[in-house]
Write a protein that holds these residues in place. Sequence first.
Motif, mmCIF file in Angstrom:
data_model
loop_
_atom_site.group_PDB
_atom_site.id
_atom_site.type_symbol
_atom_site.label_atom_id
_atom_site.label_comp_id
_atom_site.label_asym_id
_atom_site.label_seq_id
_atom_site.Cartn_x
_atom_site.Cartn_y
_atom_site.Cartn_z
ATOM 1 N N ILE A 180 35.900 27.672 -28.734
ATOM 2 C CA ILE A 180 34.934 28.745 -28.748
ATOM 3 C C ILE A 180 33.540 28.334 -29.911
ATOM 4 C CG2 ILE A 180 34.908 31.466 -28.586
ATOM 5 C CD1 ILE A 180 37.096 31.646 -28.129
ATOM 6 N N ASN A 181 31.832 28.240 -29.136
ATOM 7 C CA ASN A 181 31.121 28.234 -30.226
ATOM 8 C C ASN A 181 30.491 29.488 -30.932
ATOM 9 O OD1 ASN A 181 31.399 25.256 -29.749
ATOM 10 N ND2 ASN A 181 30.011 25.523 -28.094
ATOM 11 N N GLY A 182 30.656 29.543 -32.464
ATOM 12 C CA GLY A 182 29.155 29.811 -33.281
ATOM 13 C C GLY A 182 28.149 30.285 -32.351
ATOM 14 N N GLY A 183 27.241 31.294 -33.190
ATOM 15 C CA GLY A 183 25.946 31.547 -32.051
ATOM 16 C C GLY A 183 26.401 31.950 -31.184
ATOM 17 N N GLU A 184 27.293 32.125 -29.995
ATOM 18 C CA GLU A 184 27.177 31.923 -28.365
ATOM 19 C C GLU A 184 28.643 33.130 -28.213
ATOM 20 O OE1 GLU A 184 26.754 27.392 -27.294
ATOM 21 O OE2 GLU A 184 28.111 28.713 -26.143
ATOM 22 N N LEU A 185 27.642 33.618 -27.318
ATOM 23 C CA LEU A 185 28.502 34.703 -26.129
ATOM 24 C C LEU A 185 29.318 33.895 -25.110
ATOM 25 C CD1 LEU A 185 28.713 38.245 -26.155
ATOM 26 C CD2 LEU A 185 27.215 38.339 -24.041
ATOM 27 N N THR A 186 30.405 34.211 -24.997
ATOM 28 C CA THR A 186 31.675 33.616 -24.599
ATOM 29 C C THR A 186 32.177 34.627 -23.605
ATOM 30 O OG1 THR A 186 32.053 32.213 -26.055
ATOM 31 C CG2 THR A 186 33.534 31.837 -23.783
ATOM 32 N N LEU A 244 24.815 42.295 -27.747
ATOM 33 C CA LEU A 244 25.972 41.519 -28.029
ATOM 34 C C LEU A 244 25.655 39.826 -27.736
ATOM 35 C CD1 LEU A 244 29.014 42.315 -26.197
ATOM 36 C CD2 LEU A 244 28.878 42.698 -28.346
ATOM 37 N N ARG A 245 24.855 39.682 -27.429
ATOM 38 C CA ARG A 245 23.887 38.568 -27.359
ATOM 39 C C ARG A 245 23.422 38.061 -28.462
ATOM 40 N NH1 ARG A 245 20.252 36.057 -22.012
ATOM 41 N NH2 ARG A 245 19.298 37.988 -23.487
ATOM 42 N N ASP A 246 22.569 39.358 -28.338
ATOM 43 C CA ASP A 246 21.765 39.040 -29.421
ATOM 44 C C ASP A 246 22.260 38.713 -30.836
ATOM 45 O OD1 ASP A 246 19.565 39.345 -27.326
ATOM 46 O OD2 ASP A 246 19.516 41.661 -28.073
ATOM 47 N N LEU A 247 23.312 39.798 -30.854
ATOM 48 C CA LEU A 247 23.397 39.579 -32.090
ATOM 49 C C LEU A 247 24.418 38.559 -32.298
ATOM 50 C CD1 LEU A 247 26.058 42.538 -32.502
ATOM 51 C CD2 LEU A 247 24.162 42.244 -33.922
ATOM 52 N N THR A 248 24.217 37.800 -31.461
ATOM 53 C CA THR A 248 25.040 36.112 -31.524
ATOM 54 C C THR A 248 23.961 34.990 -32.361
ATOM 55 O OG1 THR A 248 24.786 35.115 -29.514
ATOM 56 C CG2 THR A 248 26.983 35.879 -29.903
ATOM 57 N N ARG A 249 23.330 35.375 -31.676
ATOM 58 C CA ARG A 249 21.954 34.686 -31.603
ATOM 59 C C ARG A 249 21.435 35.053 -33.510
ATOM 60 N NH1 ARG A 249 23.141 33.296 -27.410
ATOM 61 N NH2 ARG A 249 21.835 32.707 -25.923
ATOM 62 N N THR A 250 20.728 36.502 -34.061
ATOM 63 C CA THR A 250 20.772 37.025 -35.034
ATOM 64 C C THR A 250 21.534 36.636 -36.176
ATOM 65 O OG1 THR A 250 21.529 39.262 -34.276
ATOM 66 C CG2 THR A 250 18.940 38.730 -34.679
ATOM 67 N N THR A 251 22.721 36.310 -35.976
ATOM 68 C CA THR A 251 24.403 36.918 -36.683
ATOM 69 C C THR A 251 24.845 35.176 -36.900
ATOM 70 O OG1 THR A 251 25.569 37.772 -36.132
ATOM 71 C CG2 THR A 251 24.058 38.786 -36.785
ATOM 72 N N GLY A 252 24.785 34.599 -35.807
ATOM 73 C CA GLY A 252 25.205 33.128 -35.731
ATOM 74 C C GLY A 252 26.532 33.232 -35.695
ATOM 75 N N LYS A 253 27.375 35.474 -35.384
ATOM 76 C CA LYS A 253 28.594 34.852 -34.573
ATOM 77 C C LYS A 253 29.099 34.234 -33.385
ATOM 78 C CE LYS A 253 28.356 39.114 -37.070
ATOM 79 N NZ LYS A 253 29.523 39.541 -38.765
ATOM 80 N N THR A 254 30.350 34.511 -33.609
ATOM 81 C CA THR A 254 31.184 34.152 -32.469
ATOM 82 C C THR A 254 31.607 35.515 -31.880
ATOM 83 O OG1 THR A 254 32.067 32.612 -33.703
ATOM 84 C CG2 THR A 254 33.237 32.491 -31.221
ATOM 85 N N LEU A 284 26.527 40.604 -14.577
ATOM 86 C CA LEU A 284 26.549 40.720 -15.600
ATOM 87 C C LEU A 284 26.460 39.622 -16.389
ATOM 88 C CD1 LEU A 284 24.536 42.720 -16.799
ATOM 89 C CD2 LEU A 284 25.845 43.847 -17.904
ATOM 90 N N ALA A 285 27.734 38.943 -17.016
ATOM 91 C CA ALA A 285 28.369 37.912 -17.859
ATOM 92 C C ALA A 285 27.420 36.926 -17.404
ATOM 93 C CB ALA A 285 29.865 38.047 -16.940
ATOM 94 N N LEU A 286 27.824 36.353 -16.030
ATOM 95 C CA LEU A 286 27.066 35.407 -15.659
ATOM 96 C C LEU A 286 25.342 34.863 -16.021
ATOM 97 C CD1 LEU A 286 28.462 34.727 -11.688
ATOM 98 C CD2 LEU A 286 28.917 33.724 -14.131
ATOM 99 N N GLN A 287 24.903 36.315 -15.777
ATOM 100 C CA GLN A 287 23.583 36.358 -16.591
ATOM 101 C C GLN A 287 22.985 36.061 -17.864
ATOM 102 O OE1 GLN A 287 21.826 39.409 -14.474
ATOM 103 N NE2 GLN A 287 21.754 39.242 -12.782
ATOM 104 N N ILE A 288 24.407 37.181 -18.896
ATOM 105 C CA ILE A 288 24.112 37.235 -19.864
ATOM 106 C C ILE A 288 24.481 35.782 -21.221
ATOM 107 C CG2 ILE A 288 23.988 38.418 -21.921
ATOM 108 C CD1 ILE A 288 23.599 40.836 -20.401
ATOM 109 N N ALA A 289 25.800 35.556 -20.263
ATOM 110 C CA ALA A 289 26.578 34.987 -21.499
ATOM 111 C C ALA A 289 25.624 33.339 -21.592
ATOM 112 C CB ALA A 289 28.014 34.604 -20.982
ATOM 113 N N ASP A 290 27.014 32.779 -22.886
ATOM 114 C CA ASP A 290 26.361 31.363 -23.077
ATOM 115 C C ASP A 290 27.504 30.778 -22.260
ATOM 116 O OD1 ASP A 290 23.605 31.773 -24.877
ATOM 117 O OD2 ASP A 290 25.226 32.762 -25.699
ATOM 118 N N THR A 291 28.686 31.161 -22.050
ATOM 119 C CA THR A 291 29.814 30.220 -22.073
ATOM 120 C C THR A 291 30.558 31.286 -20.613
ATOM 121 O OG1 THR A 291 29.428 28.401 -23.973
ATOM 122 C CG2 THR A 291 31.538 28.548 -22.337
ATOM 123 N N ILE A 292 31.094 30.907 -19.611
ATOM 124 C CA ILE A 292 31.583 31.664 -19.231
ATOM 125 C C ILE A 292 33.220 31.074 -19.068
ATOM 126 C CG2 ILE A 292 32.682 32.600 -16.968
ATOM 127 C CD1 ILE A 292 30.140 33.876 -17.147
#
Lengths: 266, 345
Positions: free
Chosen positions: A32-38, A188-198, A208-216
């Motif tokens: 699972i990557n940092g800075g991404e929404l999974t 949550l997606r914005d948070l991964t971008r601004t904070t680099g959190k996983t 919704l998940a398909l449209q917003i998530a980086d990884t499914i």
Amino acid sequence: MKQPTIQIESLSTGYRGKNNVTIVAHDINATINGGELTCLLGPNGAGKSTLLRTLSAFLPPVEGSITIMGRDLKDYPDKELAKAIGVVLTEKTDLRNMSVEDLIGLGRSPYTGFWGTLHEDDRRVVAEAIEMVGIGPLKDRMIQTLSDGERQKVMIAKALAQETPVIFLDEPTAFLDFPSKVEIMQLLRDLTRTTGKTIFLSTHDLELALQIADTIWLMDKEKGVMIGTPQELASNGSLNDFFSQRGISFDIHDVEGSLCIIPRTK
Amino acid sequence: MKRSVVPNMLIITALIMVLFLLNVALGSVSIPTRAAWHILWGATDQDPIWANIILKSRVPQTLVAIVAGAGLAISGLHMQTVFRNPLAGPSVLGICSGASLGVAFVVLLSGSIGGMALSRMGFAGDMAMTVGAIAGALAVMALIVYVSQRVKGNVTLLIIGVMIGYVANAIIGVLKYFSVEEDIRAYVVWGLGSFSRVSGNQMSLFVTMMCILLPLSFLLVKTLNLLLLGDQYARNLGLNIKRARLLVISYSGILVAVVTAYCGPINFLGLAVPHLCRAVFRTSDHRILTPACVLMGALFALACSLIARMPGIEGALPVNSVTALVGAPVVITVLFRRRKEDTAE
């Protein structure tokens, strides 16, 4: 750029009884990557919650290992773990008579001393968490007066105040109306971008998940876990397979980079 | 909201002082308040009988009421938080029943086996009852702690505690059946609860013990606040749930054991005072609730002790009757009013 923060090797999740072991999911290998929404998707009973519980160290793995920030999960002492992983759970707490700000302040517990008193730094972090989630006007409200969506945001702010590189959320969009679902996912997606959190969450809100998530992650009892970007999973047929098993067929259209799912009518 | 905490605490403290004075001044022997006041401040020119009554009987009794009330309230608060159940209190979990069982063993068996009614042994008898109560309560508590380390759900643990209470009561019933009437009477009197049973050296010992035990409750403040979030959130924030349960249950168990040993099983107070505090201070934060419960518990016990010894009543009413008769309406009124304000918001 994308750093894997969590490595999962030949992980089997499940419950250990006295004499027997009930295995829920087999042999998961993933990062699972940092800075991404999974987002973890799957039907009820696929083992989403069990996986999340295992990743959060509420449940020991039956087999295999989980490495978070380069350290095996089982080697984390309680206090260190509290600074590495923050969780947001599905179940509602039956809290009453506690202000939103105080509750978020409890997220500072791993850092506060014996009495749990918040110092200036802690207050700053709490204020930032409130700011990031955008619940400034709620901060003096009592927790029992909030709507489900507001409450979910408060728990997310609590996890942010915990200042962990990793946040796990178990169905954060359940019980919410559609606009709130979108709001929470975007937040949550914005948070991964601004904070680099996983950030890793389970959900039933497929579209919704398909449209917003980086990884499914598609989780299924028979097929195990399939991982990819929404586009990858759509083009390699995994998504279609995933649905056809349940006797439902969908058309998946790629509209300017975001996926639309349209149920096929006979 | 926060701004009202200190004034409220001060009001309660002031009321405690007023009730303390009333407790000292009022009783079956009427002593003028002014004389009582002087005696309290060490004046030696007053009637020696009055001085004796006040210093040897009323002051100790009042002090016992204060620390016992505070102790039961704190233990109720801890139990309600750790079990996340508003009906939890010192008398559930069978810890009180354990104390009763210990006393029942000592009182009821001494007559049948030792051939001598304990009630006639005076000081030694009192000591034996105290030791019996503490031993009984701690035994049940140890059992509960043992179970708590093995059982996951709070509700399961609570039910097991209640079951242990039933078993203890059943054994008491059997013991009673085989006992002489005089001993049963002694046991029943102990069971009514009283702040005046403790006297002299025992009183000093009891008050000293409570003065050491009560401040320890502040050590558990952070743990209790985390437990409010539920087991999983608390664990995620670095709390060791098993250890937290062990500490909280043992601590409040010991408090109940000590209070019950000296004052008898006092119901209601431990259940009601935490609710009263939450309603008055409008918070679940244990940093505020802990001192609030100490003060409110003391105040509540003082009020009950005063009513139990109202002039015109020969001797003293059983504390257990007063706590519920006076307390229940008060608590219900406060909770109702709170509910209304909540919905009006």
